[in-house]
Scaffold this active site. Sequence first.
Site, PDB file in Angstrom:
ATOM      1  N   LYS A 295     -20.549  -5.627  -6.773  1.00  0.00           N
ATOM      2  CA  LYS A 295     -19.106  -5.841  -6.626  1.00  0.00           C
ATOM      3  C   LYS A 295     -18.808  -7.311  -6.870  1.00  0.00           C
ATOM      4  O   LYS A 295     -19.659  -8.163  -6.633  1.00  0.00           O
ATOM      5  CB  LYS A 295     -18.640  -5.458  -5.206  1.00  0.00           C
ATOM      6  CG  LYS A 295     -17.199  -5.056  -5.145  1.00  0.00           C
ATOM      7  CD  LYS A 295     -17.009  -3.638  -5.647  1.00  0.00           C
ATOM      8  CE  LYS A 295     -15.590  -3.162  -5.594  1.00  0.00           C
ATOM      9  NZ  LYS A 295     -15.495  -1.724  -5.909  1.00  0.00           N
TER      10      LYS A 295
ATOM     11  N   GLY B  80      -0.736   3.828   0.314  1.00  0.00           N
ATOM     12  CA  GLY B  80      -0.903   3.171  -0.984  1.00  0.00           C
ATOM     13  C   GLY B  80      -0.207   3.954  -2.078  1.00  0.00           C
ATOM     14  O   GLY B  80       0.001   5.179  -1.962  1.00  0.00           O
TER      15      GLY B  80
ATOM     16  N   GLY C  17      -0.975   2.747  -5.522  1.00  0.00           N
ATOM     17  CA  GLY C  17      -1.564   2.059  -6.664  1.00  0.00           C
ATOM     18  C   GLY C  17      -2.247   3.068  -7.571  1.00  0.00           C
ATOM     19  O   GLY C  17      -1.902   4.253  -7.600  1.00  0.00           O
ATOM     20  N   ASN C  18      -3.231   2.582  -8.304  1.00  0.00           N
ATOM     21  CA  ASN C  18      -3.905   3.439  -9.293  1.00  0.00           C
ATOM     22  C   ASN C  18      -4.462   4.712  -8.658  1.00  0.00           C
ATOM     23  O   ASN C  18      -4.216   5.824  -9.151  1.00  0.00           O
ATOM     24  CB  ASN C  18      -5.025   2.635  -9.970  1.00  0.00           C
ATOM     25  CG  ASN C  18      -5.886   3.511 -10.842  1.00  0.00           C
ATOM     26  OD1 ASN C  18      -6.976   3.919 -10.441  1.00  0.00           O
ATOM     27  ND2 ASN C  18      -5.399   3.851 -12.018  1.00  0.00           N
TER      28      ASN C  18
HETATM   29  P1  NAD Z   1      -4.162  -0.920  -6.337  1.00  0.00           P
HETATM   30  O1  NAD Z   1      -4.148  -2.390  -6.218  1.00  0.00           O
HETATM   31  O2  NAD Z   1      -3.774  -0.286  -7.622  1.00  0.00           O
HETATM   32  O3  NAD Z   1      -3.256  -0.268  -5.203  1.00  0.00           O
HETATM   33  C1  NAD Z   1      -3.322  -0.658  -3.864  1.00  0.00           C
HETATM   34  C2  NAD Z   1      -2.134  -0.030  -3.170  1.00  0.00           C
HETATM   35  O4  NAD Z   1      -2.173  -0.313  -1.772  1.00  0.00           O
HETATM   36  C3  NAD Z   1      -0.787  -0.543  -3.669  1.00  0.00           C
HETATM   37  O5  NAD Z   1       0.104   0.537  -3.764  1.00  0.00           O
HETATM   38  C4  NAD Z   1      -0.338  -1.492  -2.565  1.00  0.00           C
HETATM   39  O6  NAD Z   1       1.074  -1.571  -2.503  1.00  0.00           O
HETATM   40  C5  NAD Z   1      -0.880  -0.759  -1.365  1.00  0.00           C
HETATM   41  N1  NAD Z   1      -1.042  -1.606  -0.175  1.00  0.00           N
HETATM   42  C6  NAD Z   1      -1.557  -2.851  -0.086  1.00  0.00           C
HETATM   43  N2  NAD Z   1      -1.527  -3.262   1.193  1.00  0.00           N
HETATM   44  C7  NAD Z   1      -1.006  -2.252   1.907  1.00  0.00           C
HETATM   45  C8  NAD Z   1      -0.734  -2.052   3.285  1.00  0.00           C
HETATM   46  N3  NAD Z   1      -1.014  -2.987   4.196  1.00  0.00           N
HETATM   47  N4  NAD Z   1      -0.201  -0.863   3.671  1.00  0.00           N
HETATM   48  C9  NAD Z   1       0.092   0.092   2.763  1.00  0.00           C
HETATM   49  N5  NAD Z   1      -0.149  -0.034   1.440  1.00  0.00           N
HETATM   50  C10 NAD Z   1      -0.687  -1.190   1.036  1.00  0.00           C
HETATM   51  O7  NAD Z   1      -5.645  -0.460  -5.896  1.00  0.00           O
HETATM   52  P2  NAD Z   1      -6.380   0.881  -6.268  1.00  0.00           P
HETATM   53  O8  NAD Z   1      -7.171   0.660  -7.503  1.00  0.00           O
HETATM   54  O9  NAD Z   1      -5.470   2.039  -6.162  1.00  0.00           O
HETATM   55  O10 NAD Z   1      -7.466   0.934  -5.070  1.00  0.00           O
HETATM   56  C11 NAD Z   1      -7.123   1.411  -3.777  1.00  0.00           C
HETATM   57  C12 NAD Z   1      -8.385   1.547  -2.952  1.00  0.00           C
HETATM   58  O11 NAD Z   1      -9.294   2.428  -3.623  1.00  0.00           O
HETATM   59  C13 NAD Z   1      -9.182   0.264  -2.708  1.00  0.00           C
HETATM   60  O12 NAD Z   1      -9.828   0.381  -1.468  1.00  0.00           O
HETATM   61  C14 NAD Z   1     -10.215   0.285  -3.830  1.00  0.00           C
HETATM   62  O13 NAD Z   1     -11.352  -0.497  -3.510  1.00  0.00           O
HETATM   63  C15 NAD Z   1     -10.538   1.765  -3.847  1.00  0.00           C
HETATM   64  N6  NAD Z   1     -11.095   2.275  -5.102  1.00  0.00           N
HETATM   65  C16 NAD Z   1     -10.472   2.086  -6.295  1.00  0.00           C
HETATM   66  C17 NAD Z   1     -11.029   2.621  -7.440  1.00  0.00           C
HETATM   67  C18 NAD Z   1     -10.323   2.540  -8.771  1.00  0.00           C
HETATM   68  O14 NAD Z   1     -10.822   3.138  -9.738  1.00  0.00           O
HETATM   69  N7  NAD Z   1      -9.196   1.881  -8.887  1.00  0.00           N
HETATM   70  C19 NAD Z   1     -12.231   3.318  -7.383  1.00  0.00           C
HETATM   71  C20 NAD Z   1     -12.830   3.501  -6.150  1.00  0.00           C
HETATM   72  C21 NAD Z   1     -12.259   2.973  -5.012  1.00  0.00           C
END
Ligand code: NAD
Length: 428
Positions: A107, A219, A221-222
Site C-alpha cells: 500500500k 460513503g 465514492g467509487n
Molecule cells: P472514494 O474516495 O471514492 O470515496 C470515499 C467516500 O467516503 C466519499 O463518498 C466521501 O464523501 C465519503 N466519506 C469520507 N469521509 C466520510 C465520513 N466521515 N462519513 C461519511 N462519508 C465519508 O473512495 P473509494 O475508492 O470508494 O474507497 C472507499 C473505501 O473502500 C476505502 O476504505 C478504500 O480503502 C476501500 N477500497 C477501495 C477500493 C477501490 O477499488 N476503490 C478497493 C478496495 C477497498
Amino acid sequence: MSTQSYNPFETAQHQFDHVADLLDLGQATRDLLRWPMREYHFSIPVRMDDGSVHIYRGFRVQHNDARGPGKGGIRFHPMETIDTVRALAVWMTWKCAVVDIPLGGSKGGVVCDPHNMSQREVEQLCRGWVRQVSRNVGPVLDVPAPDVMTNPQNMLWMLDEYEVIHGGKYPGFITGKPLSIGGSQGRKEATGYGVIFTVREALKDLKLKPQGVTASVQGFGNVAQYAVELLQQIGGTVVCVSSWDQGAKCAFSFRKKSGVSVEELRTITDPFGGIDRGKAQDLGYEVLQEDAWIEQDVDMLIPAALENQITRDNVGRIGKGVKLIAEAANGPTTSEADVALCARNMFVIPDFLANAGGVTCSYFEQVQSNMNYYWNKDEVFGKLDTTMTSAYHAVRETANKRKLTMREAAYVISISRVAQACKDRGWV
Ligand code: NAD
C-alpha cells in the site's frame, strides 16, 4: 487517516494474532507476517503554482510478496499515517490470498489534500512519488493502483514517469489506468460490484430474497456508487447514504424511504464522492446527522467510506433489524466493535473478502496489460463473479466446518495460504 484515536495497524495485528493462535503458527511465521517486510518513507518536493516548494510525505509499504508481486493502491489524504498504510498493506496480502490470486500485499500513501491542489501540482506529486520509489516498484516487484482520492489520470502520470525512468513501455507497472491507455473494462465498477456478488450469496445463506432487501450505505465514492447500483439492479433498495460535504467540512447522512437514485445523486457528487448537503435537500432528501446511516431500520449496512467507522461507541446503535454487514471499506470495524457484532450473531462479510473485487480486476488488468490483449466487459464481470463467488463459498464452508465467524474463516484461509508460500520458499 482515522478521525478517531484507533490505530488500524494495531487492529490488523490483533486480528492476525488471533488467527495465528487458531492455526498454531510457529514463532518465525508470526514474526514475519505480523510486520511489513519492507517500508519506504520519503519526501516529495513539489513546486507549487505560486512558485513556492512544498514537501509532501510519501510512503510505500510492502507487507508480504511470497505469493507474487506486491499489489495495492496509493491514497492521497491530509490525515494519512504510516500505521494506516501498514494496516492496508497487511489487508492487501490477505485480500489477494483469500481470492487466490498470485499477488502479495502493498500500500502507498501521501499526506496531502488534493482538494486544495491544482491539476499541475497533483501531476508533479504523482511523478515525484514514482521518482522516489522507481527502483522498488514495478511489474514484477510491486504494482500500485488508485485508492482514496487518487484516480486513473493519476495512474497514467505515474506510469508515464516510470516509463521515462526505465526507458520502455511497462503497462503492467500500474493498474487502474484510463481505458484508453491500458485500463481494464469494468475496473471502476469492480469493487462495488464485487461487494454485491458476495452480498447476493450471503442473502441466499440468510434465506433473504434480494428483491425488497433494504440497505444503508456509508460513503458515495467509487466503491459505494457501484455497490448501490448493482444492489438496486438485483432488486434491493438503498434508503440512506452518508457522505462528506466538502463545503461544510463535515459528513452528513440523508435518507429517502422509497430509495435513493444513483443517477440523481451522481449529478450532485464531486469527483471525490463528496455531496453538498444543501443540494441533497433540494432533491428532496431528508438530511440527518453524520452517523445516522448506522441506526437505520434496514436489512443490511454497507460501510464504504473509511476505516474505524463502526466502533465501541456506536455499535450499540445499529438498527435491530440489521442482519448483514458487508464491509466494503477497508477496516471499517474496530476490534472491540467486532466482538459486539459477534455477540449479536451478526453476519459480517469481512472487508478483505467483500471488497476484493477491486484487486481481482486489477489483477485482470495486469494480466491483460502484460499480454497486451484486452477482454470485453462481460468477460471481465463473468470472471469477477466467478472469483468472488467461489471465494465467498470457500470462506463460508470453512466458517461452517470449523465453527468460525466469516472474518476468522477468511483469515484462516488467507493466512494459511501465505504461511504455506513462505514455508515452501524456505523463508520460515
Ligand atoms: P472514494 O474516495 O471514492 O470515496 C470515499 C467516500 O467516503 C466519499 O463518498 C466521501 O464523501 C465519503 N466519506 C469520507 N469521509 C466520510 C465520513 N466521515 N462519513 C461519511 N462519508 C465519508 O473512495 P473509494 O475508492 O470508494 O474507497 C472507499 C473505501 O473502500 C476505502 O476504505 C478504500 O480503502 C476501500 N477500497 C477501495 C477500493 C477501490 O477499488 N476503490 C478497493 C478496495 C477497498
